[in-house]
Every structure is written in structure tokens, then in C-alpha cells.
Write an enzyme that holds these catalytic residues in place. Sequence first.
Site, PDB file in Angstrom:
ATOM      1  N   ARG A   1     -10.781   1.369   7.962  1.00  0.00           N
ATOM      2  CA  ARG A   1     -10.495  -0.027   8.230  1.00  0.00           C
ATOM      3  C   ARG A   1     -11.693  -0.786   8.763  1.00  0.00           C
ATOM      4  O   ARG A   1     -11.608  -1.988   8.991  1.00  0.00           O
ATOM      5  CB  ARG A   1      -9.368  -0.112   9.236  1.00  0.00           C
ATOM      6  CG  ARG A   1      -7.987  -0.012   8.530  1.00  0.00           C
ATOM      7  CD  ARG A   1      -7.042  -0.667   9.303  1.00  0.00           C
ATOM      8  NE  ARG A   1      -5.829  -1.235   9.270  1.00  0.00           N
ATOM      9  CZ  ARG A   1      -4.653  -0.758   9.021  1.00  0.00           C
ATOM     10  NH1 ARG A   1      -4.494   0.427   8.559  1.00  0.00           N
ATOM     11  NH2 ARG A   1      -3.591  -1.461   9.200  1.00  0.00           N
TER      12      ARG A   1
ATOM     13  N   ARG B   1       9.799  -4.613  12.656  1.00  0.00           N
ATOM     14  CA  ARG B   1       8.731  -3.741  13.153  1.00  0.00           C
ATOM     15  C   ARG B   1       8.039  -4.468  14.292  1.00  0.00           C
ATOM     16  O   ARG B   1       7.808  -5.672  14.207  1.00  0.00           O
ATOM     17  CB  ARG B   1       7.740  -3.494  12.001  1.00  0.00           C
ATOM     18  CG  ARG B   1       7.356  -2.070  11.841  1.00  0.00           C
ATOM     19  CD  ARG B   1       6.587  -1.865  10.560  1.00  0.00           C
ATOM     20  NE  ARG B   1       5.168  -2.153  10.713  1.00  0.00           N
ATOM     21  CZ  ARG B   1       4.237  -1.812   9.808  1.00  0.00           C
ATOM     22  NH1 ARG B   1       4.598  -1.200   8.708  1.00  0.00           N
ATOM     23  NH2 ARG B   1       2.977  -2.087   9.993  1.00  0.00           N
TER      24      ARG B   1
ATOM     25  N   LYS C   1       0.819  -1.219   0.000  1.00  0.00           N
ATOM     26  CA  LYS C   1       0.000   0.000   0.000  1.00  0.00           C
ATOM     27  C   LYS C   1       0.851   1.266   0.000  1.00  0.00           C
ATOM     28  O   LYS C   1       0.649   2.168  -0.787  1.00  0.00           O
ATOM     29  CB  LYS C   1      -0.864   0.089   1.279  1.00  0.00           C
ATOM     30  CG  LYS C   1      -2.023  -0.838   1.352  1.00  0.00           C
ATOM     31  CD  LYS C   1      -2.889  -0.508   2.566  1.00  0.00           C
ATOM     32  CE  LYS C   1      -2.188  -0.446   3.883  1.00  0.00           C
ATOM     33  NZ  LYS C   1      -2.049  -1.551   4.733  1.00  0.00           N
TER      34      LYS C   1
ATOM     35  N   ARG D   1      -3.903  -9.117  12.757  1.00  0.00           N
ATOM     36  CA  ARG D   1      -4.177  -8.154  11.687  1.00  0.00           C
ATOM     37  C   ARG D   1      -4.902  -8.818  10.513  1.00  0.00           C
ATOM     38  O   ARG D   1      -5.791  -8.235   9.908  1.00  0.00           O
ATOM     39  CB  ARG D   1      -2.880  -7.483  11.222  1.00  0.00           C
ATOM     40  CG  ARG D   1      -2.459  -6.385  12.194  1.00  0.00           C
ATOM     41  CD  ARG D   1      -1.240  -5.667  11.723  1.00  0.00           C
ATOM     42  NE  ARG D   1      -0.070  -6.525  11.777  1.00  0.00           N
ATOM     43  CZ  ARG D   1       1.037  -6.330  11.081  1.00  0.00           C
ATOM     44  NH1 ARG D   1       1.133  -5.300  10.279  1.00  0.00           N
ATOM     45  NH2 ARG D   1       2.057  -7.139  11.207  1.00  0.00           N
TER      46      ARG D   1
ATOM     47  N   ARG E   1      10.185  -8.503   6.587  1.00  0.00           N
ATOM     48  CA  ARG E   1      10.309  -7.042   6.535  1.00  0.00           C
ATOM     49  C   ARG E   1      11.213  -6.547   7.662  1.00  0.00           C
ATOM     50  O   ARG E   1      11.115  -7.007   8.794  1.00  0.00           O
ATOM     51  CB  ARG E   1       8.892  -6.470   6.673  1.00  0.00           C
ATOM     52  CG  ARG E   1       8.757  -5.034   6.421  1.00  0.00           C
ATOM     53  CD  ARG E   1       7.369  -4.689   5.936  1.00  0.00           C
ATOM     54  NE  ARG E   1       6.309  -4.885   6.913  1.00  0.00           N
ATOM     55  CZ  ARG E   1       5.055  -4.459   6.707  1.00  0.00           C
ATOM     56  NH1 ARG E   1       4.740  -3.852   5.592  1.00  0.00           N
ATOM     57  NH2 ARG E   1       4.135  -4.663   7.618  1.00  0.00           N
TER      58      ARG E   1
HETATM   59  P1  AMP Z   1      -0.457   0.145   8.929  1.00  0.00           P
HETATM   60  O1  AMP Z   1       0.845   0.820   8.756  1.00  0.00           O
HETATM   61  O2  AMP Z   1      -1.534   0.675   8.017  1.00  0.00           O
HETATM   62  O3  AMP Z   1      -0.326  -1.345   8.868  1.00  0.00           O
HETATM   63  O4  AMP Z   1      -0.969   0.503  10.407  1.00  0.00           O
HETATM   64  C1  AMP Z   1      -0.215   0.126  11.522  1.00  0.00           C
HETATM   65  C2  AMP Z   1      -1.093   0.099  12.752  1.00  0.00           C
HETATM   66  O5  AMP Z   1      -1.634   1.413  12.999  1.00  0.00           O
HETATM   67  C3  AMP Z   1      -2.310  -0.805  12.668  1.00  0.00           C
HETATM   68  O6  AMP Z   1      -2.003  -2.164  12.961  1.00  0.00           O
HETATM   69  C4  AMP Z   1      -3.204  -0.163  13.732  1.00  0.00           C
HETATM   70  O7  AMP Z   1      -2.784  -0.488  15.040  1.00  0.00           O
HETATM   71  C5  AMP Z   1      -2.949   1.314  13.517  1.00  0.00           C
HETATM   72  N1  AMP Z   1      -3.869   1.866  12.511  1.00  0.00           N
HETATM   73  C6  AMP Z   1      -3.557   2.334  11.277  1.00  0.00           C
HETATM   74  N2  AMP Z   1      -4.642   2.767  10.625  1.00  0.00           N
HETATM   75  C7  AMP Z   1      -5.687   2.569  11.480  1.00  0.00           C
HETATM   76  C8  AMP Z   1      -7.093   2.790  11.392  1.00  0.00           C
HETATM   77  N3  AMP Z   1      -7.648   3.297  10.299  1.00  0.00           N
HETATM   78  N4  AMP Z   1      -7.855   2.457  12.458  1.00  0.00           N
HETATM   79  C9  AMP Z   1      -7.320   1.939  13.571  1.00  0.00           C
HETATM   80  N5  AMP Z   1      -6.007   1.675  13.712  1.00  0.00           N
HETATM   81  C10 AMP Z   1      -5.189   1.988  12.681  1.00  0.00           C
END
Ligand code: AMP
Length: 235
Positions: free
Chosen positions: A89, A156, A14, A167, A123
Site C-alpha cells: 500500500r 463496517r 478487490k 482511506r 456496504r
Molecule cells: P482493506 O480490507 O484492504 O480495506 O484493509 C482494511 C484496513 O486494514 C486498512 O484500512 C488498514 O487499516 C489495514 N491494512 C490492510 N492492508 C494494509 C497494509 N498493506 N498496510 C497497512 N495497513 C493495512
Amino acid sequence: MRKYVIMGVQGSGKGTQATMLAGDLDLVHISVGDIFRWNVQNHTKMGAQVRRIMAEGELVGDDMAESVVRGRLTEHDWNYGFIIDGFPRNQRQAEFFLESYDIDGVIDLDLPDSEVRRRVLARRLCSNCGMDYNLLADSPSVPGKCDVCGGELVTREDDTEEALAVRLRDFHEKTNPVLDLFRRKEYVFTVDARAPKRAVQQEIRTKLSLPPLLDDVNGADGNGAENAGRKESNA
Ligand code: AMP
């Protein structure tokens, strides 16, 4: 003005695809995960509130996620539009988003769970400058050290088997219904994320009727799927 949402499970590229799209189209790339990670790294009050939730792979509360998005979008630095990654999400976030902003398209990066697992567990992140690496195809010249700044490469905090399982579960249970909602409005363009990253980018552009990506030094190698996320973004 173009307003896009990019969706896909962790490791689907993404961040990489959003960055490639944003570049020459002058879109602002908004990564909600990056905003949360910045807050964790900089020990802000918000960072303290979300750190453990993120490390466990859980979603941060909707109120906080929505206020991050609202706050970012009220900066109004997106004259040519934006591409938002990591939001919405779940159903509630999708409704909030649709009430507040009109969108031109939702890019859905499709990747099987088995490939997600393979990518995410390989990663690595530079603990100093935040550069992303993927050990499958993109090992640093000196093992464990960042090519750019020499910083130590770390995993990470949420790239563990346990957090990934959470997730993936959340994605299937909560995020897939969001895609269905957007599909009903005919916003969704699904792209196979297993292809090399430039091919994925070109397919996104074709589907959105956008100009093709011009050749660039970084992308000309055609390296792909396994590089997803590297150098362009750590999302
Ligand atoms: P990502 O980098 O998009 O994988 O996001 C990393 C983490 O940030 C996720 O596992 C959530 O803990 C938090 N996060 C990111 N976007 C959201 C969202 N829209 N709603 C809730 N938590 C989020």
C-alpha cells in the site's frame, strides 16, 4: 506457479475479483485486511493494536503489515501460486515485496472516487458470519438481517464518511506511487472496475492471458459492480 497482486481503492471489488480468480486457478487468496479483521474479531494482541487504526481508516504500521504478509507466505500452502490483496500500500511495502517475491502481474482495479463513496457507504456486514452485502443492489430479504444465518447486519467500522476520506487520501498519496513503481516494471494491468463483476473478471483474465471464467450458478446473473464484495469476500 502464478503470483499476482490486486490493487484498487476500497469498494473496487478487490476481494470479490481475487476470490473469483483464485477459485478455479487454485491460487491462495491472501487478504491482508481480512487477516487484520480476523485478529480484531478474535481479540488477539495484534487485534488490540490495530483496531483503532483500522476504524479510523488509517494504515497499520509497515512493520506489522510486512510481518503479516511474510508470516502468511511462509505457510507455503500456495503450490499453484497466490493473489494478494491489500498489499503493498505504499512505497516501502512495495520495495519489501519486490525484494522478497517475484510477481507475474499487478491487477489495478480502477474506480472513480464518486463511485467508491456510493458503494462503500452502502456496504453492510453480517455481525455473525461476516457475509458482505451491498444495499444498492443486493438488499437482504429481511431488512437488516443476514440471508444466510439471520445475524444482524452492521456497517463496517471503517465504512464511514470520515474513515473513507482518510482511506481515499492515503490511496491517492501513498498507493498510487506504488502503481507507478509497478508500471515502470511493466507489471500493471488496469481494468475498469465499474463494469459488472463477471465482465471485470473476464477482462482481468484476458489481460493476464488466463483461461476465461467458466459459467457458474452464482455468477450467471451478470450482476455486477454494485455487488462487488458480496458473498465472496468481505474485503
Ligand atoms: P482493506 O480490507 O484492504 O480495506 O484493509 C482494511 C484496513 O486494514 C486498512 O484500512 C488498514 O487499516 C489495514 N491494512 C490492510 N492492508 C494494509 C497494509 N498493506 N498496510 C497497512 N495497513 C493495512
